[in-house]
Design a protein around this motif. Sequence first.
Motif, PDB file in Angstrom:
ATOM      1  N   HIS A 126      27.718   6.966  58.883  1.00 10.11           N
ATOM      2  CA  HIS A 126      28.563   7.487  59.947  1.00 10.11           C
ATOM      3  C   HIS A 126      29.941   7.959  59.434  1.00 10.11           C
ATOM      4  O   HIS A 126      30.990   7.529  59.906  1.00 10.11           O
ATOM      5  CB  HIS A 126      28.740   6.424  61.047  1.00 10.11           C
ATOM      6  CG  HIS A 126      29.230   7.025  62.343  1.00 10.11           C
ATOM      7  ND1 HIS A 126      28.484   7.918  63.072  1.00 10.11           N
ATOM      8  CD2 HIS A 126      30.396   6.873  63.026  1.00 10.11           C
ATOM      9  CE1 HIS A 126      29.156   8.303  64.123  1.00 10.11           C
ATOM     10  NE2 HIS A 126      30.344   7.681  64.141  1.00 10.11           N
ATOM     11  N   ARG A 127      29.926   8.811  58.405  1.00 10.00           N
ATOM     12  CA  ARG A 127      31.163   9.391  57.897  1.00 10.00           C
ATOM     13  C   ARG A 127      30.920  10.854  57.572  1.00 10.00           C
ATOM     14  O   ARG A 127      29.779  11.269  57.359  1.00 10.00           O
ATOM     15  CB  ARG A 127      31.636   8.641  56.651  1.00 10.00           C
ATOM     16  CG  ARG A 127      32.228   7.269  56.958  1.00 10.00           C
ATOM     17  CD  ARG A 127      32.513   6.506  55.698  1.00 10.00           C
ATOM     18  NE  ARG A 127      33.501   7.205  54.850  1.00 10.00           N
ATOM     19  CZ  ARG A 127      33.840   6.774  53.636  1.00 10.00           C
ATOM     20  NH1 ARG A 127      33.266   5.702  53.126  1.00 10.00           N
ATOM     21  NH2 ARG A 127      34.736   7.411  52.946  1.00 10.00           N
ATOM     22  N   PRO A 128      31.998  11.692  57.534  1.00  9.92           N
ATOM     23  CA  PRO A 128      31.797  13.134  57.300  1.00  9.92           C
ATOM     24  C   PRO A 128      31.118  13.442  55.954  1.00  9.92           C
ATOM     25  O   PRO A 128      30.483  14.488  55.829  1.00  9.92           O
ATOM     26  CB  PRO A 128      33.230  13.694  57.312  1.00  9.92           C
ATOM     27  CG  PRO A 128      34.062  12.664  57.969  1.00  9.92           C
ATOM     28  CD  PRO A 128      33.407  11.346  57.784  1.00  9.92           C
ATOM     29  N   ILE A 129      31.243  12.530  54.961  1.00  9.89           N
ATOM     30  CA  ILE A 129      30.643  12.862  53.655  1.00  9.89           C
ATOM     31  C   ILE A 129      29.114  12.763  53.684  1.00  9.89           C
ATOM     32  O   ILE A 129      28.461  13.117  52.711  1.00  9.89           O
ATOM     33  CB  ILE A 129      31.178  11.956  52.519  1.00  9.89           C
ATOM     34  CG1 ILE A 129      31.006  10.492  52.871  1.00  9.89           C
ATOM     35  CG2 ILE A 129      32.622  12.290  52.172  1.00  9.89           C
ATOM     36  CD1 ILE A 129      31.168   9.578  51.674  1.00  9.89           C
ATOM     37  N   LEU A 130      28.508  12.255  54.753  1.00 17.03           N
ATOM     38  CA  LEU A 130      27.045  12.296  54.870  1.00 17.03           C
ATOM     39  C   LEU A 130      26.654  12.799  56.251  1.00 17.03           C
ATOM     40  O   LEU A 130      26.353  12.015  57.150  1.00 17.03           O
ATOM     41  CB  LEU A 130      26.425  10.913  54.605  1.00 17.03           C
ATOM     42  CG  LEU A 130      24.893  10.924  54.523  1.00 17.03           C
ATOM     43  CD1 LEU A 130      24.401  11.883  53.453  1.00 17.03           C
ATOM     44  CD2 LEU A 130      24.335   9.540  54.283  1.00 17.03           C
TER      45      LEU A 130
END
Lengths: 254, 254
Positions: free
Chosen positions: B33-37
Amino acid sequence: MIVLREVRFAYETPVFEFFSWQAATGEVWTVLGPSGCGKSTLLLLLAGLRLPQSGEVRIAGQVVTRPRPRTGLVLQEYGLLPWATVRENVALGLRIRRFYGPDGRHAPREFSLEPQAVAERVDYWLARLGIAPLAEVYPQQISGGQRQRTAIARTLALEPDVLLLDEPFSALDAPTRESLQLLTLDLCAETAVTVVLVTHSIEEAAFMGQKIMVLTDPPNRRPVLLENAHTPDAAYRRSPEYLAMCRRLREALQ
Amino acid sequence: MSDAASRRFNARSLAWSALALLGGWAALAILVHRPILPSPWTVLAVLWRELPGELGRHFLVSFYRVVASIALATVLAAPLGLILGQSSRLDRLAAPFIYLLYPIPKVVLVPIVLLFLGVGELPKIVIITMILFFQILVLVRDAAAGIRPELLLSVRSLGAGRRALWRFVYLPATFPAILTAVRQSIGTAVAVLYIAELFATRYGLGYYIYVQGNTLFDYPRMYAGIVAMSLLGLGLYFSVDAAERHVCRWRSAD
């Protein structure tokens, strides 16, 4: 048809020294000897795949210096292209001839075959050797006997005047071997081809050969030559002449 | 010999596996649940939108570089492999050099090649070609050297000289080896392409991925570039694999 005059040939040790021999057109010869006696070398010399260091090999009057287009060779290991179907393998020699054209070196000068004629000839030999139903399968899918039929069809499709066979049936089981021996004799009689068949089997030499050459330990100088009162049919295998010939060959080998 | 011939799955299980992998990615994206994934659906949507535009151009440039390298490596390595495979004398001369050069990871030569060849397409193609070259050389050499001598003898006895041996034996025998070599090296080739495209270029998927990820911090686009690069590798792998199975039908026939 075939004349060897004072042929000398050696690998590290001499195999033939001043070796002379001849075969007339249409004769069926078997060459019998233990392994290492030079019988396969003799065949390679006749095929033009090895050249004598002195003396000469003549076939149909010509000195053999390279493989001759009208000499056919069948090996124990079949030598079939694994990536080509049975039909393509039978057609291979004809395709090679078309590849070069009738240049007299790779193909006989009078040779000319249209693709249609090639296909017909291939069909004929597929049928004659009883492998027409297998035409579209690959060599690894068929039995040893069927592979050897393919190799024989491929060679006979070139209409050779000399046919050289190196242990052609040694890897086959007895019933397959005996039926192929008979078929080969039939086909040779039909085409009046001169045959030299090399074998280590006394029974095969006695059954197949009108004339028999026995080689023993190299260097070979003078071969033992025997006439065989042979009839090319299954009955000959049970005749007293055949048994007597086997006995003579056994003695000649010792 | 070919792992392609003995694969134990079909198209359906392949599709299910692809779906399962996407599912795993989606689950991981929810957990992290983060922008990098970003989730696969976000990335695929970006890919779908970008592919006709900018990303498509980068894809085509990368595609051209890999295919040009494969073609160049094949043209250089296959004839040399054939020659070495036929002549044991030349092979003995070349073998120690190949033995020394083959295991060197060519990717460490990237800076040197760039220094010598500068910017432009050539250095990228040269680097990938160097890697493919040795793979193809070794496999083609071994395939040509592995042709059974009985096969060569019997095809020669059908009238084949040097040219016909090439046409009817060496080429068909080594063609599968070229495909095997290319298939086995596609993963490495695409990996090296990525590294080569980090330097001195403004086109290519390597450049695209790097710029989106490290300069613009546009992660969905970066992932779209990564997926595009994976698809490039997969697409090439599948094409060569299919070609190989088509050419080697005889191997899987039974």
